[in-house]
Motif scaffolding. Structure first.
Motif, PDB file in Angstrom:
ATOM      1  N   GLU A  21     -57.710   3.333 -51.736  1.00 39.00           N
ATOM      2  CA  GLU A  21     -58.744   2.676 -50.861  1.00 39.00           C
ATOM      3  C   GLU A  21     -59.777   3.609 -50.330  1.00 39.00           C
ATOM      4  OE1 GLU A  21     -58.893  -0.498 -47.453  1.00 39.00           O
ATOM      5  OE2 GLU A  21     -56.955  -0.174 -48.426  1.00 39.00           O
ATOM      6  N   SER A  22     -59.233   4.860 -49.868  1.00 37.56           N
ATOM      7  CA  SER A  22     -60.302   5.646 -49.248  1.00 37.56           C
ATOM      8  C   SER A  22     -61.360   6.363 -50.206  1.00 37.56           C
ATOM      9  CB  SER A  22     -59.538   6.708 -48.338  1.00 37.56           C
ATOM     10  OG  SER A  22     -58.963   7.652 -49.263  1.00 37.56           O
ATOM     11  N   TYR A  23     -60.855   6.516 -51.459  1.00 39.36           N
ATOM     12  CA  TYR A  23     -61.629   6.951 -52.397  1.00 39.36           C
ATOM     13  C   TYR A  23     -62.482   5.776 -53.309  1.00 39.36           C
ATOM     14  CZ  TYR A  23     -59.587  11.527 -52.880  1.00 39.36           C
ATOM     15  OH  TYR A  23     -58.994  12.769 -52.569  1.00 39.36           O
ATOM     16  N   SER A  24     -62.520   4.588 -53.025  1.00 40.74           N
ATOM     17  CA  SER A  24     -63.284   3.519 -53.551  1.00 40.74           C
ATOM     18  C   SER A  24     -64.695   3.723 -53.323  1.00 40.74           C
ATOM     19  CB  SER A  24     -62.748   2.124 -53.169  1.00 40.74           C
ATOM     20  OG  SER A  24     -63.215   2.074 -51.763  1.00 40.74           O
ATOM     21  N   GLY A  25     -65.038   4.284 -52.186  1.00 46.71           N
ATOM     22  CA  GLY A  25     -66.504   4.321 -51.953  1.00 46.71           C
ATOM     23  C   GLY A  25     -67.260   3.198 -51.467  1.00 46.71           C
ATOM     24  N   ARG A  26     -66.528   2.151 -51.151  1.00 51.07           N
ATOM     25  CA  ARG A  26     -67.099   0.841 -50.720  1.00 51.07           C
ATOM     26  C   ARG A  26     -67.152   1.116 -48.981  1.00 51.07           C
ATOM     27  NH1 ARG A  26     -63.451  -2.396 -54.068  1.00 51.07           N
ATOM     28  NH2 ARG A  26     -62.005  -1.784 -52.794  1.00 51.07           N
ATOM     29  N   GLU A  27     -66.088   1.927 -48.392  1.00 48.24           N
ATOM     30  CA  GLU A  27     -66.295   2.088 -46.991  1.00 48.24           C
ATOM     31  C   GLU A  27     -66.068   3.639 -46.804  1.00 48.24           C
ATOM     32  OE1 GLU A  27     -64.168  -0.856 -44.697  1.00 48.24           O
ATOM     33  OE2 GLU A  27     -62.855  -0.564 -46.140  1.00 48.24           O
ATOM     34  N   SER A  28     -66.372   4.193 -45.585  1.00 47.97           N
ATOM     35  CA  SER A  28     -66.172   5.553 -45.222  1.00 47.97           C
ATOM     36  C   SER A  28     -64.620   5.704 -44.909  1.00 47.97           C
ATOM     37  CB  SER A  28     -66.696   5.889 -43.858  1.00 47.97           C
ATOM     38  OG  SER A  28     -66.426   5.235 -43.026  1.00 47.97           O
ATOM     39  N   ALA A  63     -59.101   4.304 -42.549  1.00 49.99           N
ATOM     40  CA  ALA A  63     -58.188   4.924 -41.412  1.00 49.99           C
ATOM     41  C   ALA A  63     -57.886   4.013 -40.309  1.00 49.99           C
ATOM     42  CB  ALA A  63     -58.449   6.128 -40.847  1.00 49.99           C
ATOM     43  N   ARG A  64     -59.134   3.393 -39.791  1.00 48.98           N
ATOM     44  CA  ARG A  64     -59.096   2.494 -38.399  1.00 48.98           C
ATOM     45  C   ARG A  64     -58.375   1.213 -38.977  1.00 48.98           C
ATOM     46  NH1 ARG A  64     -64.052   4.520 -37.208  1.00 48.98           N
ATOM     47  NH2 ARG A  64     -65.048   2.799 -38.481  1.00 48.98           N
ATOM     48  N   ARG A  65     -58.720   0.704 -40.196  1.00 48.37           N
ATOM     49  CA  ARG A  65     -58.116  -0.620 -40.489  1.00 48.37           C
ATOM     50  C   ARG A  65     -56.747  -0.441 -40.597  1.00 48.37           C
ATOM     51  NH1 ARG A  65     -61.482  -1.644 -44.160  1.00 48.37           N
ATOM     52  NH2 ARG A  65     -59.895  -0.963 -45.984  1.00 48.37           N
ATOM     53  N   HIS A  66     -56.298   0.708 -41.013  1.00 49.04           N
ATOM     54  CA  HIS A  66     -54.762   0.792 -41.199  1.00 49.04           C
ATOM     55  C   HIS A  66     -54.064   1.416 -40.062  1.00 49.04           C
ATOM     56  CE1 HIS A  66     -54.752  -0.694 -45.406  1.00 49.04           C
ATOM     57  NE2 HIS A  66     -55.949   0.007 -45.498  1.00 49.04           N
ATOM     58  N   SER A  67     -54.690   1.667 -39.013  1.00 52.78           N
ATOM     59  CA  SER A  67     -54.236   2.429 -37.973  1.00 52.78           C
ATOM     60  C   SER A  67     -53.559   3.729 -38.136  1.00 52.78           C
ATOM     61  CB  SER A  67     -52.894   1.377 -37.319  1.00 52.78           C
ATOM     62  OG  SER A  67     -53.702   0.119 -36.804  1.00 52.78           O
ATOM     63  N   VAL A  68     -54.519   4.510 -38.853  1.00 56.98           N
ATOM     64  CA  VAL A  68     -54.091   5.992 -39.176  1.00 56.98           C
ATOM     65  C   VAL A  68     -55.136   6.812 -38.609  1.00 56.98           C
ATOM     66  CG1 VAL A  68     -53.562   7.568 -40.996  1.00 56.98           C
ATOM     67  CG2 VAL A  68     -53.015   5.177 -41.310  1.00 56.98           C
ATOM     68  N   SER A  69     -54.724   7.913 -38.101  1.00 60.20           N
ATOM     69  CA  SER A  69     -55.797   8.883 -37.541  1.00 60.20           C
ATOM     70  C   SER A  69     -56.518   9.355 -38.913  1.00 60.20           C
ATOM     71  CB  SER A  69     -55.096  10.293 -36.697  1.00 60.20           C
ATOM     72  OG  SER A  69     -54.366  10.959 -37.691  1.00 60.20           O
ATOM     73  N   VAL A  70     -57.690   9.673 -38.712  1.00 58.81           N
ATOM     74  CA  VAL A  70     -58.612  10.162 -39.791  1.00 58.81           C
ATOM     75  C   VAL A  70     -58.069  11.557 -40.339  1.00 58.81           C
ATOM     76  CG1 VAL A  70     -61.105  10.914 -40.355  1.00 58.81           C
ATOM     77  CG2 VAL A  70     -60.615   8.815 -38.812  1.00 58.81           C
TER      78      VAL A  70
END
Length: 149
Positions: free
Chosen positions: A39-46, A51-58
């Motif tokens: 999802e982080s590689y999708s390019g739709r979001e930063s 990371a924030r949406r999944h409660s994971v630190s960047v």
């Protein structure tokens, strides 16, 4: 021995804190990690938004991305590289300014000139002249003579 500041057993609770969130290290299943990384590689979001949406630190998500890239390279699988657009510049257009400039306010311009204290102030014929304390006598005489003329 009893201290005067030791009232833990005699007074009521003054402050009560509740800590929310995870109190221990989370163990993420590999499928979930892979899903978040994809999802982080999708390019739709930063990456930060994912990371924030999944409660994971960047930083944790970037570590997962790096490890995933390393595993894929070891298996000979290349990750798709997102095509980045070259930076573009907006053309600058200089247009003539058709708005007339407002007439200067004489009261306001006087205030602006008073930033530095003057030793002598002369007002002759509507002209205000300030002479600093460092001016010599010949300069002061020349200014007064010019104003009289």
């Amino acid at each position: 021995m009893t201290m005067s500041c030791d009232d833990a057993g005699t007074s009521g609770v003054q402050r009560f804190e509740v800590f929310t969130g995870v109190g221990k290290r989370r163990d993420w299943p590999p499928e979930v990690k892979a899903s978040i990384v994809a999802e982080s590689y999708s390019g739709r979001e930063s990456v930060s938004a994912v990371a924030r949406r999944h409660s994971v630190s960047v930083s944790q998500l970037f570590t997962w991305r790096r490890l995933m890239r390393k595993q894929m390279e070891e298996r000979g699988i290349a990750l798709p590289v997102a095509s980045r657009q070259a930076p573009a510049f907006v053309p600058a257009v200089i247009a003539p300014d058709d708005t007339p400039e407002p007439a200067p306010d004489p009261v306001r311009s006087r205030r602006r000139r008073r930033a530095e204290p003057a030793a002598i102030e002369l007002e002759i014929g509507g002209a205000l002249v300030r002479i600093g304390s460092s001016a010599d006598a010949d300069t002061i005489t020349a200014v007064i003579t010019a104003l009289r003329a």
